[in-house]
Write a protein that holds these residues in place. Structure first.
Motif, PDB file in Angstrom:
ATOM      1  N   ARG A 151       0.812  -1.218   0.000  1.00  0.00           N
ATOM      2  CA  ARG A 151       0.000   0.000   0.000  1.00  0.00           C
ATOM      3  C   ARG A 151       0.846   1.270   0.000  1.00  0.00           C
ATOM      4  O   ARG A 151       0.551   2.232  -0.703  1.00  0.00           O
ATOM      5  CB  ARG A 151      -0.938  -0.001   1.207  1.00  0.00           C
ATOM      6  CG  ARG A 151      -2.039  -1.043   1.110  1.00  0.00           C
ATOM      7  CD  ARG A 151      -3.055  -0.890   2.230  1.00  0.00           C
ATOM      8  NE  ARG A 151      -4.125  -1.857   2.092  1.00  0.00           N
ATOM      9  CZ  ARG A 151      -5.182  -1.697   1.308  1.00  0.00           C
ATOM     10  NH1 ARG A 151      -5.300  -0.583   0.593  1.00  0.00           N
ATOM     11  NH2 ARG A 151      -6.119  -2.614   1.232  1.00  0.00           N
ATOM     12  N   GLY A 152       1.902   1.276   0.814  1.00  0.00           N
ATOM     13  CA  GLY A 152       2.714   2.481   0.930  1.00  0.00           C
ATOM     14  C   GLY A 152       3.368   2.869  -0.382  1.00  0.00           C
ATOM     15  O   GLY A 152       3.331   4.037  -0.794  1.00  0.00           O
ATOM     16  N   THR A 153       3.976   1.895  -1.051  1.00  0.00           N
ATOM     17  CA  THR A 153       4.630   2.180  -2.329  1.00  0.00           C
ATOM     18  C   THR A 153       3.610   2.612  -3.369  1.00  0.00           C
ATOM     19  O   THR A 153       3.846   3.545  -4.143  1.00  0.00           O
ATOM     20  CB  THR A 153       5.398   0.942  -2.824  1.00  0.00           C
ATOM     21  OG1 THR A 153       6.324   0.533  -1.816  1.00  0.00           O
ATOM     22  CG2 THR A 153       6.151   1.248  -4.105  1.00  0.00           C
ATOM     23  N   SER A 155       0.810   4.142  -2.882  1.00  0.00           N
ATOM     24  CA  SER A 155       0.380   5.511  -2.579  1.00  0.00           C
ATOM     25  C   SER A 155       1.402   6.534  -3.056  1.00  0.00           C
ATOM     26  O   SER A 155       1.047   7.615  -3.529  1.00  0.00           O
ATOM     27  CB  SER A 155       0.147   5.671  -1.074  1.00  0.00           C
ATOM     28  OG  SER A 155      -0.921   4.851  -0.643  1.00  0.00           O
ATOM     29  N   GLN A 156       2.686   6.199  -2.930  1.00  0.00           N
ATOM     30  CA  GLN A 156       3.738   7.115  -3.374  1.00  0.00           C
ATOM     31  C   GLN A 156       3.621   7.429  -4.861  1.00  0.00           C
ATOM     32  O   GLN A 156       4.012   8.505  -5.309  1.00  0.00           O
ATOM     33  CB  GLN A 156       5.117   6.512  -3.095  1.00  0.00           C
ATOM     34  CG  GLN A 156       5.487   6.455  -1.623  1.00  0.00           C
ATOM     35  CD  GLN A 156       6.808   5.749  -1.399  1.00  0.00           C
ATOM     36  OE1 GLN A 156       7.579   5.528  -2.331  1.00  0.00           O
ATOM     37  NE2 GLN A 156       7.076   5.369  -0.166  1.00  0.00           N
TER      38      GLN A 156
END
Length: 489
Positions: A151-153, A155-156
């Motif tokens: 999810r974090g990547t 979102s970036q």
């Protein structure tokens, strides 16, 4: 893309080849510089390997024949780690055949994007490593989609993720993000694609630390010399092995299902939202098949808020558009009020056609709400006990986004013997029936130390979103002594 430490491999649909066995005394694989050194480790079933020149003269209409023409990475099939992976694939033809069938709807689009960016075409095989080309695949650490993005990547790189849509599973959004990230990693590692691929698997930090350790000991810092997680030491050779297998399918007697060398998917703009189930009906498609092409949609029966893009097979687009137009025309006709032609003409003179609204029935007048900063369409719909789609249709909204100070039709109330058509941009005083009627029964609450919105909402048996909307709160932080309006009901 998911950093996957040793001992926590991705959860794939089918088993992947194991990491090559290493001697206990060797911490890393020793780089091999001579292609002939390990040429006898595994021998293809025949020696007539097809060269790129051979492929250039082939025009079969099969995408698998064109893909190897754009391979860019150095052939390192002589390396023992790559040989171990080749051996596994060459004895598991059925695995490659099933993966090819799953890849069929998506692979041409990925090929096209790689071609436009002039990236190594070997990357079209990376989703085989990641998910076996299954957009619904999920790893033990929560990575999802064809490219197994966390999810974090995601979102970036601007991948949309909300209650009804997960762009990590969408072929368009996830492919763009994955290729953007791979390009970033390739630049980070000065054009070294093996290091970039390793970083895609276990994280750039892990690779950078391994490089620093080797550099501090005056050791080589190429991929083969680094001490990396076991899965990553198999991950990169696996991709190189796949490229070798695809380039030399005939030599290994591997017969993959043919994939048409032409686009398969197209996107259609859905301005007035419909559910995926309804879209399948209009496209005359099996819902499960449409869901595979739109795996980012979390729900099939629920209607999303606002416009979106729907992926369809190209040969279904015209049929779908025609049926969609007929469907909306039918709904519009069913909602038309039964008023005289004279009334219609009078209304058109008073209000420009682009501002006319569709009334549920005759004898009603609209309830108007002025949009305030922070207002949300779904919250407003709940307050007035209507659906978001109703509000969008009444106001001819193409998306769920709202602009402050816009006048919004949020419902209708009885107005005997009157038929009104309201221009949302009219300067006349608007009816505030719902708000005034509710305000008479509102209560008030003084915030105390330790109070939270959730706590206050529970005390008064209302939703947090309703409490936020009535008090026009821009954030959830409260101050002691603050006065809140508690909406009735």
């Amino acid at each position: 893309m998911t950093p996957s430490p040793s001992g926590h491999p991705r959860r794939l649909i089918e088993p992947m080849p194991p990491a090559p066995k290493q001697k206990k005394t060797a911490a890393v694989v020793t780089p091999i510089h001579s292609p002939n050194t390990f040429s006898a480790t595994i021998t293809p079933l025949n020696s007539n390997l097809l060269s790129l020149e051979d492929y250039a003269n082939i025009s079969t209409g099969n995408l698998w024949d064109r893909i190897p023409l754009e391979f860019q990475l150095e052939d390192q099939s002589y390396h023992p780690a790559v040989q171990a992976q080749i051996k596994w694939f060459s004895t598991h033809h059925d695995y490659l055949a099933r993966t090819s069938e799953r890849a069929a709807p998506y692979i041409y689009y990925i090929y096209e994007q790689l071609h436009q960016r002039q990236l190594p075409m070997e990357l079209v095989l990376l989703p085989i490593n990641e998910s076996a080309y299954n957009p619904f695949a999920t790893s033990g650490r929560g990575a999802g989609g064809l490219w197994q993005m966390i999810r974090g990547t995601a979102s970036q790189y601007g991948v949309k993720q909300n209650w009804w849509f997960d762009g990590r599973r969408d072929i368009y959004a996830s492919t763009k993000a994955a290729l953007d990230h791979l390009t970033y990693l390739q630049n980070l590692f000065n054009g070294d694609w093996l290091l970039a691929l390793a970083a895609y698997d276990c994280g750039e930090g892990t690779v950078l630390r391994a490089i620093r350790r080797n550099a501090a000991q005056d050791k080589s810092t190429d991929f083969w010399s680094l001490s990396l997680p076991e899965e990553t030491r198999a991950y990169v050779p696996r991709l190189l092995a796949l490229a070798n297998i695809i380039r030399n399918r005939q030599a290994y007697n591997i017969d993959l299902p043919s994939i048409d060398d032409q686009p398969y998917l197209s996107q259609v703009d859905i301005e007035i939202p419909i559910s995926l189930a309804k879209a399948a009906q209009l496209a005359k498609m099996n819902l499960a098949e449409l869901k595979k092409l739109n795996a980012g949609h979390k729900y099939t029966e629920k209607t999303p808020l606002g416009s979106y893009k729907l992926a369809l097979p190209i040969d279904r687009v015209d049929l779908f558009k025609n049926n969609l137009s007929s469907y909306h025309n039918h709904r519009h006709a069913m909602n038309e009020p039964e008023i005289s032609q004279e009334d219609k003409l009078a209304l058109q003179e008073k209000n420009p056609p682009q501002h006319q609204i569709t009334y549920p029935r005759q004898g009603k007048q609209p309830i108007i709400r002025r949009v305030r900063k922070g207002d949300n369409l779904s919250v407003i719909a709940k307050l007035y006990k209507v659906s978001s789609n109703d509000i969008m249709q009444w106001n001819h909204l193409k998306s769920a986004g709202l602009k402050p100070n816009t006048k919004l039709i949020v419902g209708f109330m009885d107005a005997p013997n009157t038929i009104k058509n309201v221009n949302p941009n009219s300067k006349k005083q608007n009816t505030k029936f719902a708000e005034n009627n509710t305000a008479k029964k509102n209560k008030y609450y003084k915030v105390r130390t330790g109070d939270t919105l959730t706590k206050i909402a529970k005390q008064h048996n209302i939703s947090t979103s309703s409490l936020e909307a009535h008090n026009h709160l821009q954030h959830k932080t409260l101050k002691a002594g603050q006065r809140l309006t508690i909406p009735y009901g």
